[in-house]
Design a protein around this motif. Structure first.
Motif, short mmCIF file in Angstrom:
data_model
loop_
_atom_site.label_atom_id
_atom_site.label_comp_id
_atom_site.label_asym_id
_atom_site.label_seq_id
_atom_site.Cartn_x
_atom_site.Cartn_y
_atom_site.Cartn_z
N ARG A 86 13.59 -1.90 4.08
CA ARG A 86 14.45 -0.71 4.07
C ARG A 86 15.76 -1.08 5.18
NH1 ARG A 86 9.65 0.64 6.23
NH2 ARG A 86 9.99 1.57 8.48
N TRP A 111 5.50 8.16 -1.98
CA TRP A 111 6.53 6.95 -2.10
C TRP A 111 7.90 7.47 -2.68
CZ3 TRP A 111 7.45 2.94 0.35
CH2 TRP A 111 8.30 1.98 -0.42
N MET A 132 11.40 7.02 -1.35
CA MET A 132 12.74 6.45 -2.13
C MET A 132 13.88 7.06 -2.33
SD MET A 132 11.73 3.23 -2.25
CE MET A 132 12.65 2.27 -3.27
N THR A 163 -0.09 8.97 -3.22
CA THR A 163 0.45 7.86 -2.53
C THR A 163 1.77 7.74 -3.35
OG1 THR A 163 -1.50 6.58 -2.05
CG2 THR A 163 0.41 5.43 -2.30
N ALA A 220 0.77 -1.27 0.04
CA ALA A 220 0.08 0.15 0.20
C ALA A 220 0.93 1.21 0.08
CB ALA A 220 -0.95 -0.06 1.13
N PRO A 221 1.82 1.36 0.99
CA PRO A 221 2.57 2.66 0.53
C PRO A 221 3.26 3.14 -0.64
CG PRO A 221 3.29 1.08 2.45
CD PRO A 221 2.30 0.59 1.64
N SER A 222 3.60 2.17 -1.39
CA SER A 222 4.09 2.65 -2.83
C SER A 222 2.99 2.23 -3.81
CB SER A 222 5.23 1.46 -3.08
OG SER A 222 4.95 0.16 -3.35
N GLY A 223 1.84 1.49 -3.44
CA GLY A 223 0.89 1.38 -4.58
C GLY A 223 1.34 0.31 -5.73
N ARG A 268 15.55 7.46 1.20
CA ARG A 268 16.40 6.00 1.55
C ARG A 268 17.56 6.33 0.72
NH1 ARG A 268 11.99 1.32 1.53
NH2 ARG A 268 10.48 2.17 2.81
#
Lengths: 92, 337, 286
Positions: free
Chosen positions: A90, B71, B75, B67, A28-31, B78
C-alpha cells in the motif's frame, strides 16, 4: 526519478511455502493466497515493514537477487502496481 | 418454535444443559445467521463432544468472516483515503472494527459505509477507479436508487467479488422519518486510520431504525441481538439513556428505538429504563415475526411474513409511488427475459 | 416433514422431505450405512417450490442449513437427485473440519490415490471402476483432507454414473443400483452404492500418495506426464469449495499436501487403459 512510496505488511502477516520456482503466499490480513513469481516475493520481502520507492526496492533486491530485465526499474514499477492492486503493498 | 430456543440460549447460555435436540437448534440458528454469536456465548460450557465441535466450527467461520470484513473496509479505506473524507463504517463491519461485543461471532455480509451526500460523486469515481463495478441492473433500478434510496446502487469488486453499499443517510429518502445525516457524520467517532464509526447513541438508533423503520424484519433476530449487545455495552456511560432519547428524537426514530428496547428486553432480558416498558398492541406481532423459524430452519408464519413484506414497501414509499413501483416490477417479471 | 438421517464417513445429515418417495429411494440406496451421529452436521430440506407444487406438477426446491439463491427446483421424479445435490451444497458451503477437494479417492494398503478433474472428465467412473478392482472406494465427489493429520478421510457417497458408463459394471449386484433417473443435467443416470468393504471401512483414513489428473477421450493415446507442485496447488484451489473459508489452516493443509504428494497427468481412451496406467504409476510412487 522518485515515484510513490510503498510498504508491505511485516513478515509475521504472511506464510510462504516454496513450490519449485514459485512461492505460495498466504496474506493473513486479507485471507487471500497468491502464487508469486520472482521478483514479487523479493519485492515484498524488501518492503516488509520498510517503506520504499521503486529505486530503493531495486537497490535492496539487487544486493541478493539477479534481475534479468534490461529495464529493471520499469519492471519493478510494474510489479509494484500489480502488488498494490492485489492489496499486498500500500502507499506509505 | 426453535428460533425462540436460540433466543433463550443467547440470553441465558446455562440453558444449554436442557437442550435435547441440538440438530434443531443448529438449523434454526443457521436460518437466522446466529450460529457464530451463539457459539461464542456457549464457549467454555460443558457440552457433548460433537456439539462442542460444531460450535467450534461456527466460531472459526465467524473469525474468517471477520477477517474478510475488515479487509474490505481496509481496501475501501485505501481507495478513498486521497479524498480526505470521513468514511463511517456501519453495521457488522463497524462492530468488529471497533471491537464491540456486538461484533463477537457476528456474521457479516456486505460492507456498508456512510459518507456525506455531497461527496457521493467523488466516492463513486474513486471506487470505480479502484476496481469496483456496478452490479448490473436496468436503468429503472439505477434511477430508483439514485433518486429515492439512501445509498448508491450496489457496487461489487471485480476481483474480490465482495459488495459495498455506499449510504448517504440511514433511511430511504422517501420514508417518513428524516434522520439528520449531517449529524450522523459530524458526530461520528474516528478509529484513527481515517475510518469512523457512528457515536454509540447513533449506532443504536441506526440499528433500531434499520430493523423497524426499513425492511421486513428478515434476519431481525440477529439485528435485535446486535441491539442487546450495544445497549449493554453503552448503558454504563453516564447519561447514556437521555442522550439516546435525544438522538432518537432528533432522527425521528424514537418509536423504533423504544420498540427495539421493549422487544430486546422481552427476548434477551436487555436492561431498559422502567418508563420504556409499556404495553404496545403491535409488539406481539413483531415478536412473532422475529421468531418465525422452526426446527428445520424453515421460515414459518407465511401470512404474517407477507404482512411485514407489504409493510416494508409501505414504509419506504408514499402510496402513489408505491403503486407505480410495484406495477413496474410486476410488468418486468412477466416480460420474456 | 418426513425425515431420514444418514451418516457418510464423518458427516451426518438430517434430510427432511415433503414427499415420501425421495426418502424411500435414498434409504434403499444407502442400505447398510451406519446410523447418524447426533446432532447431525447438516440439515437438507426438500420442499415444494410453491405451496401448490406439492401436488400439482410436484416440484422440489432444495433447501437446508446452507443454500444458494438461484438453485432451480427439480421435478419430483428426480427427488433422489435433489437430496444428493442438497447434501453436496451443505458440504460445499458449510464443511469446516476438512479441506474439501473436488476429487475422487480410492485406497490400497493404507495409501490413497486422489483423482481430480472437472465434472465429466471421468473421475467418478474411474474411481468406481477401481473400487471394483481391489481398491477401496473412498468417495467420488469430495475428498476430505484432515486439517490436523493431513490424511484423506473417506466420504463414500453413492456414485452417479451416466447410463453408458454402467456398461462397465456388469457384475454389480442389482440392489446396489438406484433408480433410473432421466432428464437430469447429465442426461440419464443411475446411482451406484459403494461395495460392502467401502461402507465397512469408511471410518479408516489413508495417507495421500498420488494426485492424478486424468484426461479421457476416445481419440487419445495413453500417456503419463508429471505435474509440478505449483500447478497441482493452483488446480486444487480451483477445485476446492472451502479453501478460502478455511483461511490459514486451509493454506497449511494444501501446501503440505502438494509438497509431499506427487502429481501425474494421464491420458486414456478406455477404462482398461486407465486402470493399467494407474497400476503402473502406483508401483512407481511406492
Amino acid at each position: 526519478m522518485a515515484g510513490p512510496r510503498f510498504v508491505a505488511d511485516p513478515p509475521e502477516a504472511a506464510r510462504t511455502v516454496a513450490l519449485e520456482t514459485l512461492t505460495a503466499f498466504y496474506h493473513a490480513p486479507s485471507g487471500t493466497t497468491h502464487i508469486l513469481a520472482p521478483p514479487a516475493p523479493q519485492i515484498l520481502e524488501a518492503l516488509a515493514g520498510r517503506p520504499g520507492e521503486a529505486d530503493e526496492v531495486l537497490a535492496r533486491i539487487g544486493e541478493r537477487f539477479e534481475l534479468a530485465s534490461d529495464d529493471a526499474p520499469a519492471a519493478i514499477a510494474a510489479r509494484l502496481a500489480e502488488l498494490e492492486a492485489a492489496g499486498l503493498v500500500r502507499r506509505a | 418454535m426453535s428460533a425462540s430456543v436460540v433466543a433463550r440460549l443467547l440470553a441465558d447460555p446455562a440453558a444449554a444443559a436442557e437442550v435435547e435436540d441440538w440438530t434443531a437448534v443448529f438449523a434454526a440458528a443457521r436460518g437466522e445467521s446466529l450460529t457464530g454469536s451463539l457459539a461464542f456465548r456457549l464457549k467454555g460450557l460443558k457440552l457433548p463432544d460433537k456439539v462442542g465441535r460444531l460450535l467450534a466450527d461456527a466460531r472459526g467461520a465467524a473469525e474468517a468472516g471477520r477477517t474478510q470484513a475488515l479487509w474490505e473496509a481496509e481496501m475501501a479505506r485505501r481507495a478513498l483515503a486521497p479524498l480526505g473524507l470521513p468514511i463511517v463504517l456501519l453495521k457488522g463491519t463497524a462492530y468488529v472494527a471497533a471491537g464491540l461485543a456486538a461484533g463477537t461471532g457476528r456474521s457479516i455480509g456486505d460492507l456498508d459505509i456512510l459518507v456525506p451526500r455531497t461527496a457521493l460523486p467523488e466516492v463513486e469515481r474513486a471506487l470505480l477507479a479502484a476496481g469496483w463495478e456496478w452490479v448490473k441492473e436496468d436503468s429503472y433500478d439505477d434511477l430508483y436508487y439514485r433518486r429515492w434510496m439512501h445509498e448508491l446502487p450496489p457496487l461489487i469488486h471485480s476481483t474480490r467479488d465482495r459488495m459495498i453499499d455506499v449510504h448517504h443517510t440511514i433511511l430511504p429518502l422517501t420514508a417518513r422519518p428524516k434522520p439528520d445525516a449531517e449529524a450522523l457524520v459530524a458526530d461520528s467517532v474516528a478509529l484513527g486510520n481515517g475510518l469512523h464509526i457512528l457515536c454509540p447513541e447513533d449506532m443504536v438508533v441506526h440499528a433500531a431504525g434499520h430493523l423497524f423503520a426499513d425492511g421486513d424484519l428478515a434476519g431481525g433476530l440477529r439485528n435485535l441481538w446486535d441491539i442487546d449487545r450495544l445497549l449493554r455495552e453503552f448503558e454504563g456511560a453516564e447519561g447514556f439513556w437521555q442522550r439516546l432519547h435525544d438522538r432518537a428524537a432528533r432522527h425521528g426514530l424514537l418509536s423504533a428505538v423504544h420498540r427495539a428496547g421493549r422487544l430486546a428486553n422481552d427476548l434477551y432480558g436487555t436492561p431498559v429504563p422502567e418508563g420504556w416498558r409499556v404495553r404496545d398492541g403491535a409488539d406481539p406481532l413483531f415478536k412473532s415475526r422475529l421468531l418465525a423459524r422452526d426446527g428445520w430452519g424453515h421460515p414459518t408464519r407465511r401470512a404474517l411474513r407477507f404482512g411485514f413484506y407489504l409493510r416494508s414497501h409501505w414504509l419506504r414509499m408514499p402510496p402513489l409511488m408505491l403503486a407505480r413501483h410495484l406495477w413496474r416490477k410486476a410488468r418486468r417479471r412477466s416480460e420474456p427475459a | 416433514m418426513r425425515r431420514l438421517e444418514l451418516r457418510i464417513g464423518p458427516v451426518s445429515f438430517r434430510i427432511g422431505s415433503a414427499w415420501a418417495g425421495p426418502l424411500d429411494q435414498l434409504e434403499c440406496l444407502y442400505a447398510g450405512y451406519p446410523a447418524a451421529e447426533a446432532p447431525c452436521d447438516f440439515t437438507v430440506r426438500l420442499e415444494p417450490a410453491r405451496p401448490w407444487r406439492r401436488f400439482l406438477r410436484p416440484s422440489v426446491a432444495i433447501a437446508g442449513d446452507y443454500w444458494l439463491p438461484d438453485t432451480a427446483p427439480l421435478p419430483l421424479s428426480l427427488g433422489l437427485l435433489a437430496a444428493e445435490m442438497g447434501m453436496n451444497l451443505q458440504m460445499a458451503l458449510g464443511q469446516r473440519r476438512y479441506l474439501l477437494l473436488h476429487a475422487a479417492a480410492v485406497e490400497r494398503e493404507g495409501r490413497a490415490l486422489l483423482i481430480t478433474g472437472p465434472s465429466g472428465a471421468g473421475k467418478s467412473t474411474l474411481a468406481a471402476l477401481l473400487g471394483e478392482r481391489g481398491w477401496r472406494f473412498m468417495g467420488d465427489e469430495f475428498a476430505l483432507v484432515g486439517l490436523d493429520d493431513g490424511l484423506l478421510h473417506a466420504f463414500p457417497r453413492a456414485v452417479s454414473l451416466k447410463n453408458e458408463a454402467l456398461a462397465l459394471f456388469p457384475d454389480v449386484a442389482p440392489e446396489r443400483l438406484g433408480p433410473l433417473l432421466e432428464g437430469t443435467p447429465k442426461g440419464t443416470i443411475r446411482h451406484l452404492r459403494p461395495n460392502d468393504e467401502a461402507v465397512a471401512r469408511m471410518d479408516q483414513p489413508a495417507s495421500p500418495a498420488l494426485i492424478l489428473f486424468p484426461r479421457f477421450d476416445r481419440e487419445l493415446e495413453p500417456a503419463v506426464r508429471p505435474v509440478g507442485a505449483a500447478e497441482v496447488f493452483v488446480r486444487l484451489t480451483q477445485a476446492s469449495t472451502n479453501y478460502v473459508a478455511l483461511a490459514e489452516p486451509g493454506f497449511a493443509a494444501l501446501t503440505r499436501l502438494v509438497t509431499n504428494v506427487p502429481g501425474r497427468a494421464i491420458d486414456y481412451a478406455t477404462g482398461e487403459q486407465a486402470v493399467a496406467l494407474v497400476e503402473r504409476l502406483w508401483e512407481e510412487v511406492r
